[in-house]
Design an enzyme around this catalytic site. Structure first.
Site, mmCIF file in Angstrom:
data_model
loop_
_atom_site.group_PDB
_atom_site.id
_atom_site.type_symbol
_atom_site.label_atom_id
_atom_site.label_comp_id
_atom_site.label_asym_id
_atom_site.label_seq_id
_atom_site.Cartn_x
_atom_site.Cartn_y
_atom_site.Cartn_z
ATOM 1 N N LYS A 36 21.852 -26.161 106.416
ATOM 2 C CA LYS A 36 21.013 -26.917 105.484
ATOM 3 C C LYS A 36 21.858 -27.481 104.340
ATOM 4 O O LYS A 36 23.029 -27.119 104.181
ATOM 5 C CB LYS A 36 19.909 -26.022 104.926
ATOM 6 N N TYR A 264 37.034 -36.374 75.722
ATOM 7 C CA TYR A 264 35.953 -36.444 74.743
ATOM 8 C C TYR A 264 35.966 -35.281 73.761
ATOM 9 O O TYR A 264 36.123 -34.127 74.145
ATOM 10 C CB TYR A 264 34.593 -36.442 75.444
#
Length: 396
Positions: A36, A264
Site C-alpha cells: 500500500k 533561511y
C-alpha cells in the site's frame, strides 16, 4: 525514463526478494506482502513484483484504486484490499479478480451484487475487529455477516477465502487478548460452515516477536522493505536488507568565510571558513523540515557530512568542510540506505524526529524517481529503470 533526475530512490529488487524469503523461512507459512501507499514509498509495482518473485502468495493494498493500479501496471498475482468508501463499485474488483476484505454486511451485499454485473464469482476475506477499534466487523455483527457469507459461499457467488484482523501492538497481554477474540471469530465462522484457507493476524512486528500468532499466513509490510518493526533490533540483526537507497547529487559548491549565515533565518552560522554543497532535495521530496538543526547527516564521497541550515522545499545544504578538494559537481549524495554499506539508516531520521521509519519512507515525494535495481545490494551494476508511473513515483 526522465533524464537528468536529481532525486532518485533506488529500489533493490533482490533485497525485497530476500526479505520475503526471510519471512517465509521464519514463519513456514503464507506471506501476504503489503504494498500500500505506493509500496511504502518504494513503488507499488516494483515492490509487488519483487515480493511475488520472492515467494509471496499475494500482495495487499488499502483500497480498490491501489489494487486496480497494480493490475494496470501488469501485476497478475493475487491482490487483497480492505478499506472501502461508501460508494465503492466492486464490479471492477470482480472483473479483475481482486480479493475484497469485507468488514460489513453492506459491503458483502454490494460485492454479491457486483458478481451479477460482472458475470463471475467474487473472492472475499472477512475483516474482523478484535480490539483495535478501526475497520472490521464487531462481535455483535459476526453472526449476521458470517451467516450471509456462508450462504453466498455455498451458492458459489462469493468464495470466502480468508479471515483476518489487525493487532494494536499494545503489548503481549493485549496481543493475546486480541488473539483470543480472533479465535472466537474463526470458530464462529466455522460453525456457520466456512473453513477459511487464509487466517492472518500478525503484521510485521508480531511476525518477528510472536510465533504463536502466525496462524496460516502473515501479512507484512515494513519487513519486506528490509526495515525493522521493533525498536530493539536492527535490520541486520533480523536478517533483513534495506531496499531503498535515497540519492541526490551535488549541484553547487560554495566556499564561504567564517561567520556566514546559511539558509533561511540564519539558524546556522559557519564557525570557520568552509565549503557548502547544495543538494536539490527538500521537504517537497519527503525530507522533513523537522530535521533542521537536528544533527542529521548524509554521505558524500563515502564520508558522513552534516546537513546545515534550514531545509527548503527543494534543496538543502551540507557542510563538506575538509572534503572540499575531493568533491566535484555531480558527486552522489546518499540521504539514507543500508547502514551495512556505510549509509545513514532511515532510523536516524526517524529517531531525530521522534517518529517511526514507516513515516519517513512512505513520505518520499512524487518528484523522486523510483528506479528498480536488479543487482545485488553492494554491487556496481547499472540499475534497470522504468518509465511508467510507478517508476516516476506516482501513487499506485
Amino acid at each position: 525514463m526522465r533524464t537528468g533526475s536529481m532525486r532518485v530512490a533506488e529500489v533493490s529488487m533482490p533485497a525485497i526478494r530476500h526479505n520475503v524469503g526471510r519471512i517465509r523461512a521464519l514463519t513456514g507459512g503464507v506471506v501476504i506482502a503489503v504494498v500500500k501507499a505506493n509500496g511504502y514509498g518504494h513503488s507499488a509495482r516494483f515492490a509487488a513484483q519483487a515480493a511475488l518473485d520472492g515467494g509471496a502468495t499475494m500482495v495487499g493494498v488499502t483500497d480498490l484504486e491501489e489494487a486496480l493500479a497494480l493490475r494496470e501496471a501488469g501485476i497478475c498475482g493475487p491482490i487483497l484490499c480492505w478499506i472501502h468508501g461508501t460508494n465503492v463499485d466492486f464490479v471492477p474488483a470482480v472483473t479483475e479478480q481482486i480479493e475484497i476484505g469485507v468488514s460489513t454486511l453492506t459491503q458483502l451485499e454490494a460485492l454479491a451484487a457486483a458478481t451479477i454485473v460482472a458475470g463471475k464469482p467474487a473472492v472475499a476475506q472477512l475483516k474482523i475487529d478484535t480490539g483495535l477499534s478501526r475497520n472490521g466487523a464487531s462481535r455483535a455483527d459476526w453472526d449476521a455477516l458470517f451467516a450471509r457469507a456462508a450462504e453466498l459461499h455455498r451458492a458459489g457467488t462469493v468464495r470466502v477465502r480468508g479471515i483476518f484482523s489487525h493487532l494494536a501492538n499494545a503489548g503481549d497481554e493485549a496481543d493475546r487478548a486480541q488473539a483470543a477474540e480472533f479465535d472466537d471469530a474463526i470458530a464462529t465462522l466455522r460453525a456457520h460452515g466456512v473453513d477459511p484457507e487464509l487466517i492472518h493476524l500478525a503484521a510485521s512486528a508480531a511476525t518477528i516477536t510472536s510465533p504463536h500468532l502466525h496462524y496460516t499466513a502473515v501479512r507484512v509490510g515494513i519487513v519486506i522493505y528490509g526495515l525493522s518493526p521493533v525498536s530493539d533490533k536492527t535490520s541486520a540483526q533480523l536478517g533483513l536488507v534495506p531496499a531503498m537507497t535515497l540519492r541526490s547529487e551535488v549541484i553547487m559548491l560554495r566556499g564561504v568565510p567564517a561567520g556566514t549565515g546559511v539558509s533561511y533565518g540564519f539558524n546556522h552560522v559557519c564557525e570557520t571558513a568552509t565549503t557548502l554543497a547544495l543538494v536539490p532535495m527538500g521537504y517537497a521530496d519527503g525530507m522533513p523540515r523537522a530535521l533542521n538543526g537536528s544533527g542529521a547527516w548524509v554521505t558524500i564521497a563515502g564520508e558522513p557530512r552534516p546537513i546545515v541550515g534550514r531545509i527548503g522545499m527543494d534543496q538543502f545544504i551540507v557542510d563538506v568542510g575538509p572534503q572540499a578538494g575531493r568533491i566535484k559537481l555531480g558527486d552522489p549524495v546518499v540521504l539514507f540506505g543500508d547502514p551495512e554499506r556505510g549509509y545513514p539508516a532511515v532510523e536516524i531520521w526517524a529517531g531525530l524526529m521522534h517518529t517511526i521509519n514507516y513515516e519517513i519512507i512512505a513520505g518520499i515525494g512524487s518528484r523522486v524517481l523510483r528506479i528498480a535495481a536488479d543487482a545485488e545490494p553492494g554491487t556496481d551494476a547499472e540499475p534497470s529503470t522504468d518509465a511508467g508511473p510507478a517508476a516516476q513515483g506516482a501513487a499506485a
